[in-house]
Design a protein around this motif. Structure first.
Motif, PDB file in Angstrom:
ATOM      1  N   GLU A  30       0.688  -1.272  -0.342  1.00  0.00           N
ATOM      2  CA  GLU A  30      -0.109  -0.130   0.368  1.00  0.00           C
ATOM      3  C   GLU A  30       1.060   1.436   0.292  1.00  0.00           C
ATOM      4  O   GLU A  30       1.573   1.643   0.984  1.00  0.00           O
ATOM      5  N   PHE A  31       0.391   2.220  -1.441  1.00  0.00           N
ATOM      6  CA  PHE A  31       1.292   3.217  -1.230  1.00  0.00           C
ATOM      7  C   PHE A  31       0.031   4.129  -0.248  1.00  0.00           C
ATOM      8  O   PHE A  31      -0.846   4.465  -0.725  1.00  0.00           O
ATOM      9  N   GLU A 179      10.064  12.066 -10.733  1.00  0.00           N
ATOM     10  CA  GLU A 179      10.927  10.636 -10.887  1.00  0.00           C
ATOM     11  C   GLU A 179      10.458   9.565 -10.029  1.00  0.00           C
ATOM     12  O   GLU A 179      10.439   9.052  -9.834  1.00  0.00           O
ATOM     13  N   LEU A 180      10.589  10.586  -8.736  1.00  0.00           N
ATOM     14  CA  LEU A 180      10.423   9.972  -7.724  1.00  0.00           C
ATOM     15  C   LEU A 180       9.701   9.481  -7.142  1.00  0.00           C
ATOM     16  O   LEU A 180       9.341   8.691  -6.486  1.00  0.00           O
ATOM     17  N   VAL A 181       8.125  10.001  -6.847  1.00  0.00           N
ATOM     18  CA  VAL A 181       7.070   9.214  -6.397  1.00  0.00           C
ATOM     19  C   VAL A 181       6.741   8.629  -7.808  1.00  0.00           C
ATOM     20  O   VAL A 181       6.254   7.432  -6.969  1.00  0.00           O
ATOM     21  N   THR A 182       6.747   8.798  -9.009  1.00  0.00           N
ATOM     22  CA  THR A 182       6.878   7.600  -9.815  1.00  0.00           C
ATOM     23  C   THR A 182       7.750   6.284  -8.938  1.00  0.00           C
ATOM     24  O   THR A 182       7.252   5.197  -9.091  1.00  0.00           O
ATOM     25  N   VAL A 209      -1.401   7.661  -4.722  1.00  0.00           N
ATOM     26  CA  VAL A 209      -0.858   7.166  -4.325  1.00  0.00           C
ATOM     27  C   VAL A 209      -2.806   6.041  -3.497  1.00  0.00           C
ATOM     28  O   VAL A 209      -3.792   6.491  -4.388  1.00  0.00           O
ATOM     29  N   ASP A 210      -2.362   5.462  -2.573  1.00  0.00           N
ATOM     30  CA  ASP A 210      -3.944   4.445  -2.196  1.00  0.00           C
ATOM     31  C   ASP A 210      -5.184   4.669  -1.611  1.00  0.00           C
ATOM     32  O   ASP A 210      -5.777   4.323  -1.154  1.00  0.00           O
ATOM     33  N   PRO A 226      -8.104   8.827  -0.705  1.00  0.00           N
ATOM     34  CA  PRO A 226      -7.945  10.016  -1.259  1.00  0.00           C
ATOM     35  C   PRO A 226      -8.758  10.863  -1.522  1.00  0.00           C
ATOM     36  O   PRO A 226      -8.428  12.192  -1.342  1.00  0.00           O
ATOM     37  N   ARG A 227      -9.918  10.653  -1.922  1.00  0.00           N
ATOM     38  CA  ARG A 227     -10.731  11.181  -2.406  1.00  0.00           C
ATOM     39  C   ARG A 227     -12.084  12.125  -1.226  1.00  0.00           C
ATOM     40  O   ARG A 227     -12.406  13.008  -1.031  1.00  0.00           O
TER      41      ARG A 227
END
Length: 525
Positions: A30-31, A179-182, A209-210, A226-227
Motif C-alpha cells: 500500500e502506498f 520521477e521520485l514519486v513514480t 497513492v492508495d 484520497p477522495r
C-alpha cells in the motif's frame, strides 16, 4: 501487514500528546500519503514505525503496533532495521560514506551480510532505483534527486518491506520530484513494499497513492481514501481546490481527471500588474567557481523596489550559489552587485544585515540557542523591535508550539517558519528567500505569501528561489529560469508558468487558457 491499535505518543512535559489513540491498518504494497499542517506531528508519527520515537526522541508510548501480526511496540531502532527503511527530511545529512556503493554497503555491514550477499544486494537495489551507473560516484557530486535515490536504496538494501520517507521531494525540482514519486509507486506495486510518504506538496503525489493519513495537529490521526481526505481547507492541493471551485464531482485527483471534466472555457480574473519603484539591485556578470565546477556563469539581473523576482531551475542549476554570492558572504569568482547601500560583499557584517537578508535552504544553520523562546527573544533584541514581534510573525507561519522546545527538535517546516520570522523582522530592503516553502503546508504558504505581499507593498524587494511552481505563480512579477549556471530565459509568470510555458501550473495544464494560472483566479458560477 501494519496495525496501529489505540496508539498514543507524547513528549515528556508536553500539555497534550502528538498522537492520540491512532487506529489504522496498512496492507502490504500500500502506498500511503501522510499529510497535515506544519508541525502537526507527521514526522513523529513516522518515527513510531522504526522506533526512533520514543527511543531517540524521548516521550511516552502507549497502545500496540503490530507488523504481520507480531507486536513490535517498544522495539528499538536496531531491532526494526531489517523490517523498516527510513529516509529523513535531509538524507544528505545522514550519509556516512564517501561513495554511493559504500553508502549502500554500510547498512548491510551493520546487519551482518556476507560480502557476496552485499555485492548482490547493492547491484540489485542500485538498478531498481536507477543509480547503478553512479555506484563509484562521490555522494557530494550528486544532485538532490540522485541523493534521494541513494537514500532510498540504502534504506531498502537489506530487503525491508516497509519504507518510510519524510518529505523526500521538498528540495527537488518538479521533474526530479515526479520521477521520485513514480519510483515509489512502482516499488509499492511491483515489489510489494508498503510505502509511507510524508509530504506537503500534495499535488505531486495525490494521483499515485492508495490512501491518505491526515495528522491534524490535535492528536487525531485519520486514515481515508484520497477522495475523502480533504474536507479541511488548509490541505487543498491545486487540482482539488480547482475541482471544488468549479464544482467537479467526484473531486478530481489528477490533471487528467480535471481536464476531462472541464467542458468549456472558464471566466477568470486576470493577473494584476504590479507597480514597481526604482532599481534596488543590479547584478552584473556574476560568476562562481568551485574547483573545476562552474556553478554560476556570468549571470546578470535587475531587481526593482517593490518587486518579487523568482529564480527557477533544476537542482544544481546554480540558484543557491547565486544567492550566497549576491548576499556577499558566499563564494564569488568575478562580477559585482550594486545596491543603494553598496556591494554587500564589501560591507561589514552589520552593514550587510541592514542591506540584504537571506533565508537559506538549511534553516537550522541559523538556530543556536536552547529553546524556541530564547530564539524569539534574541531576535527581538538583536533587531531592536518591540518584544513579541518575531513571535507574532512565527505564529502566522506555523501552529502554536511549546516555547520550551529546543529549536533543533522542531520539524523542518517549523524551523523554516522560525528563521523566516527572524529574518523578515530585520527590515532589510532586499530579502533573499531560498526555497522558503520547503516543509510548509498550504495555509502556512498563504501566510507567507501575505507576508511577502506586505514587504512588496512597503517598497522592499524580494528575490525568491523556488521549485514551487504554484507559489511562484502567485507572487512573482518576473522570473529568471536558470540552467547549468546560466540564464536560460526570462519572462513574467503568465509567460513561463501559464499555458504553453516551460513550467505550467496545474490549473494552466487543466484549462489550457492563457493567463489562467491559479484556482483563485476562476470566477465561480
Amino acid at each position: 501487514m501494519i496495525e496501529f491499535a489505540n496508539v498514543t505518543f507524547g513528549y515528556r512535559g508536553a500539555e497534550s500528546p502528538v498522537v492520540s489513540r491512532a487506529n489504522f491498518k496498512l496492507a502490504a504494497g500500500e502506498f500511503t500519503l501522510v499529510c497535515g499542517p506544519t508541525g502537526s506531528g507527521k514526522s513523529t508519527l513516522l518515527k513510531l514505525f522504526n522506533g526512533l520515537a520514543p527511543h531517540f526522541t524521548g516521550g511516552n508510548l502507549q497502545g500496540r503496533i503490530r507488523f504481520s501480526g507480531v507486536d513490535v511496540t517498544g522495539r528499538k531502532p536496531h531491532e526494526l532495521a531489517e523490517l523498516v527503511g527510513y529516509v529523513n527530511q535531509q538524507p544528505e545529512g545522514s550519509f556516512v560514506a564517501d561513495t554511493v556503493a559504500e553508502e549502500l554497503a554500510y547498512g548491510l555491514e551493520q546487519l551482518g551480510a556476507t560480502p557476496a550477499a552485499m555485492e548482490s544486494k547493492i547491484q540489485e537495489y542500485a538498478e531498481l532505483v536507477g543509480i547503478a551507473h553512479l555506484l563509484e560516484a562521490p555522494l557530494s557530486s550528486l544532485s538532490g534527486g540522485q541523493q534521494q535515490r541513494v537514500a532510498i536504496a540504502a534504506a531498502m538494501a537489506a530487503g525491508q518491506k516497509i519504507l518510510v520517507l519524510d518529505e523526500p521531494t521538498s528540495a527537488l525540482d518538479p521533474l526530479a520530484a515526479e520521477e521520485l514519486v513514480t519510483l515509489l509507486a512502482r516499488l509499492s506495486k511491483q515489489q510489494g513494499i508498503t510505502v509511507l510518504l510524508a509530504e506537503h506538496r500534495l499535488e505531486r503525489v495525490l494521483e499515485y497513492v492508495d490512501s491518505v493519513i491526515v495528522v491534524n495537529g490535535d492528536g487525531s490521526v485519520v486514515k481515508s481514501a484520497p477522495r475523502d481526505a480533504f474536507n479541511n481547507y488548509r490541505l487543498l492541493p491545486p487540482v482539488v481546490e480547482f475541482s471544488k471551485r468549479v464544482g467537479i464531482e467526484p473531486t478530481a485527483l489528477s490533471i487528467a481527471e480535471a481536464k476531462g471534466a472541464v467542458a468549456k472555457p472558464l471566466d477568470f480574473n486576470g493577473v494584476r500588474a504590479s507597480v514597481v519603484g526604482e532599481l534596488a539591485m543590479i547584478v552584473e556578470d556574476l560568476t562562481v567557481n568551485y574547483a573545476k565546477t562552474e556553478a554560476v556563469r556570468g549571470i546578470s539581473l535587475k531587481v526593482h523596489a517593490g518587486e518579487v523576482v523568482a529564480l527557477m531551475g533544476d537542482n544544481g542549476s546554480g540558484k543557491s550559489s547565486l544567492f550566497w554570492a549576491i548576499q556577499g558572504s558566499g563564494q564569488r569568482t568575478s562580477g559585482s552587485v550594486w545596491s543603494a547601500k553598496g556591494d554587500p560583499a564589501k560591507l561589514s557584517v552589520t552593514e550587510r544585515l541592514g542591506a540584504v537578508t537571506l533565508v537559506p535552504q538549511r534553516a537550522s544553520d541559523l538556530l543556536f540557542l536552547n529553546t524556541l523562546a530564547e530564539e524569539l527573544a534574541e531576535s527581538d533584541r538583536f533587531n531592536e523591535v518591540q518584544r513579541g514581534e518575531t513571535a507574532k510573525l512565527f505564529l502566522q507561519l506555523s501552529n502554536r508550539t511549546d516555547p520550551k522546545q529546543h529549536p533543533r527538535d522542531l520539524s523542518a517546516g517549523q524551523q523554516l517558519a522560525l528563521v523566516l520570522a527572524m529574518q523578515l523582522v530585520k527590515g532589510a530592503p532586499m530579502v533573499l528567500l531560498d526555497e522558503p516553502t520547503r516543509g510548509l503546508d498550504y495555509e502556512a504558504k498563504r501566510h507567507l505569501a501575505r507576508a511577502i505581499e506586505k514587504l512588496k507593498s512597503s517598497g522592499r524587494s524580494v528575490l525568491l528561489a523556488s521549485h514551487d511552481v504554484e507559489f511562484v505563480a502567485q507572487l512573482a512579477d518576473r522570473i529568471y529560469l536558470l540552467e547549468a549556471g546560466l540564464v536560460k530565459t526570462t519572462g513574467t509568470a503568465s509567460e513561463l508558468l501559464g499555458f504553453g510555458g516551460v513550467l505550467p501550473t496545474q490549473v494552466a495544464q487543466i484549462t489550457e487558457q492563457p493567463g489562467l494560472l491559479l484556482a483563485e483566479q476562476v470566477i465561480a458560477g
